[in-house]
Structure formats: structure tokens, C-alpha cells
Design a protein around this motif. Structure first.
Motif, PDB file in Angstrom:
ATOM      1  N   LYS A 183     -27.672  10.210 -12.756  1.00 30.97           N
ATOM      2  CA  LYS A 183     -26.885   9.675 -11.636  1.00 30.97           C
ATOM      3  C   LYS A 183     -26.501  10.790 -10.672  1.00 30.97           C
ATOM      4  O   LYS A 183     -26.585  10.626  -9.449  1.00 30.97           O
ATOM      5  CB  LYS A 183     -25.637   8.974 -12.184  1.00 30.97           C
ATOM      6  N   TRP A 184     -26.083  11.943 -11.214  1.00 29.24           N
ATOM      7  CA  TRP A 184     -25.722  13.069 -10.360  1.00 29.24           C
ATOM      8  C   TRP A 184     -26.925  13.564  -9.554  1.00 29.24           C
ATOM      9  O   TRP A 184     -26.794  13.897  -8.389  1.00 29.24           O
ATOM     10  CB  TRP A 184     -25.156  14.217 -11.196  1.00 29.24           C
ATOM     11  N   GLU A 185     -28.091  13.602 -10.194  1.00 30.81           N
ATOM     12  CA  GLU A 185     -29.291  14.043  -9.484  1.00 30.81           C
ATOM     13  C   GLU A 185     -29.605  13.122  -8.307  1.00 30.81           C
ATOM     14  O   GLU A 185     -30.069  13.567  -7.260  1.00 30.81           O
ATOM     15  CB  GLU A 185     -30.467  14.090 -10.449  1.00 30.81           C
ATOM     16  N   HIS A 186     -29.294  11.849  -8.480  1.00 33.87           N
ATOM     17  CA  HIS A 186     -29.562  10.874  -7.419  1.00 33.87           C
ATOM     18  C   HIS A 186     -28.608  11.040  -6.236  1.00 33.87           C
ATOM     19  O   HIS A 186     -28.997  10.810  -5.090  1.00 33.87           O
ATOM     20  CB  HIS A 186     -29.461   9.463  -7.993  1.00 33.87           C
ATOM     21  N   VAL A 187     -27.358  11.429  -6.492  1.00 37.03           N
ATOM     22  CA  VAL A 187     -26.346  11.527  -5.430  1.00 37.03           C
ATOM     23  C   VAL A 187     -25.919  12.977  -5.174  1.00 37.03           C
ATOM     24  O   VAL A 187     -24.846  13.212  -4.629  1.00 37.03           O
ATOM     25  CB  VAL A 187     -25.111  10.667  -5.768  1.00 37.03           C
ATOM     26  N   ALA A 188     -26.722  13.958  -5.548  1.00 40.62           N
ATOM     27  CA  ALA A 188     -26.324  15.372  -5.473  1.00 40.62           C
ATOM     28  C   ALA A 188     -26.062  15.846  -4.050  1.00 40.62           C
ATOM     29  O   ALA A 188     -25.263  16.762  -3.846  1.00 40.62           O
ATOM     30  CB  ALA A 188     -27.389  16.246  -6.125  1.00 40.62           C
ATOM     31  N   ASP A 189     -26.686  15.248  -3.065  1.00 38.99           N
ATOM     32  CA  ASP A 189     -26.514  15.700  -1.687  1.00 38.99           C
ATOM     33  C   ASP A 189     -25.315  15.075  -0.985  1.00 38.99           C
ATOM     34  O   ASP A 189     -24.976  15.470   0.133  1.00 38.99           O
ATOM     35  CB  ASP A 189     -27.783  15.403  -0.880  1.00 38.99           C
ATOM     36  N   GLU A 190     -24.656  14.135  -1.616  1.00 34.74           N
ATOM     37  CA  GLU A 190     -23.492  13.496  -1.012  1.00 34.74           C
ATOM     38  C   GLU A 190     -22.259  14.381  -1.174  1.00 34.74           C
ATOM     39  O   GLU A 190     -22.192  15.208  -2.080  1.00 34.74           O
ATOM     40  CB  GLU A 190     -23.261  12.123  -1.646  1.00 34.74           C
ATOM     41  N   PRO A 191     -21.253  14.215  -0.314  1.00 34.06           N
ATOM     42  CA  PRO A 191     -20.081  15.109  -0.356  1.00 34.06           C
ATOM     43  C   PRO A 191     -19.263  15.034  -1.649  1.00 34.06           C
ATOM     44  O   PRO A 191     -18.713  16.018  -2.079  1.00 34.06           O
ATOM     45  CB  PRO A 191     -19.231  14.644   0.828  1.00 34.06           C
ATOM     46  N   ASP A 192     -19.165  13.872  -2.251  1.00 32.53           N
ATOM     47  CA  ASP A 192     -18.321  13.735  -3.443  1.00 32.53           C
ATOM     48  C   ASP A 192     -19.125  13.765  -4.744  1.00 32.53           C
ATOM     49  O   ASP A 192     -18.705  13.199  -5.753  1.00 32.53           O
ATOM     50  CB  ASP A 192     -17.499  12.456  -3.355  1.00 32.53           C
ATOM     51  N   ALA A 193     -20.241  14.461  -4.753  1.00 32.10           N
ATOM     52  CA  ALA A 193     -21.102  14.503  -5.937  1.00 32.10           C
ATOM     53  C   ALA A 193     -20.540  15.398  -7.030  1.00 32.10           C
ATOM     54  O   ALA A 193     -20.987  15.323  -8.178  1.00 32.10           O
ATOM     55  CB  ALA A 193     -22.498  14.971  -5.558  1.00 32.10           C
TER      56      ALA A 193
END
Length: 82
Positions: free
Chosen positions: A43-53
Motif C-alpha cells: 500500500k505504501w509503495e502505491h501511495v509513496a509519492d503522495e504528501p501523507d505517505a
């Protein structure tokens, strides 16, 4: 997506996971937390570029701290077992 499916199938059909799952000891909880941490890493790999990752990084290490909390506490007397 296909890598996740292959990983899930490999984990599903592995002998060590199922032999540990039928034990009546701590192995079931350890397998549960391993699966949760693995899901959180994906899940983190999927949203790693978002500010609240960064919250996913904290969540990844939280179950590890629950399982291994005794390793972080120094015993009062070195002869006492943990």
C-alpha cells in the motif's frame, strides 16, 4: 498487479505458512502480523509519492514493535530471562 497475485499465491500454497497456522502457539499471530506488514508495504509503495505517505511507514513498523517489544526493554537483572 500480477506480482501481487503471484506473491499471494506463493504465500497461500507455502508449507511453512500452513504448518505455522495450525500450531497453537504464537505462530498464528506472527503470520497475521507478517501479512499485515506485507500488505502495508504494498500500500505504501502505491501511495509513496503522495504528501501523507509517511503514515504508512509508521504503520509498517508498529506491528513489528508489538511483536518484538521485549527486545527493546533492558532487563533489570541480566540473569532474568525475558
Amino acid at each position: 498487479m500480477s506480482a501481487g497475485i503471484v506473491g499471494a499465491l506463493a504465500y497461500t500454497f507455502s508449507d511453512s505458512f500452513w504448518f505455522s497456522a495450525v500450531e497453537g502457539e504464537v505462530y498464528a499471530m506472527s503470520s497475521f502480523f507478517t501479512a499485515i506488514v506485507f500488505w502495508a508495504i504494498l500500500k505504501w509503495e502505491h501511495v509513496a509519492d503522495e504528501p501523507d505517505a509517511d503514515k504508512w511507514i509508521v504503520f509498517i513498523f508498529f506491528p513489528d514493535g508489538i511483536i518484538h517489544w521485549r527486545a527493546f526493554i533492558k532487563p533489570v537483572n541480566d540473569t532474568e530471562p525475558l
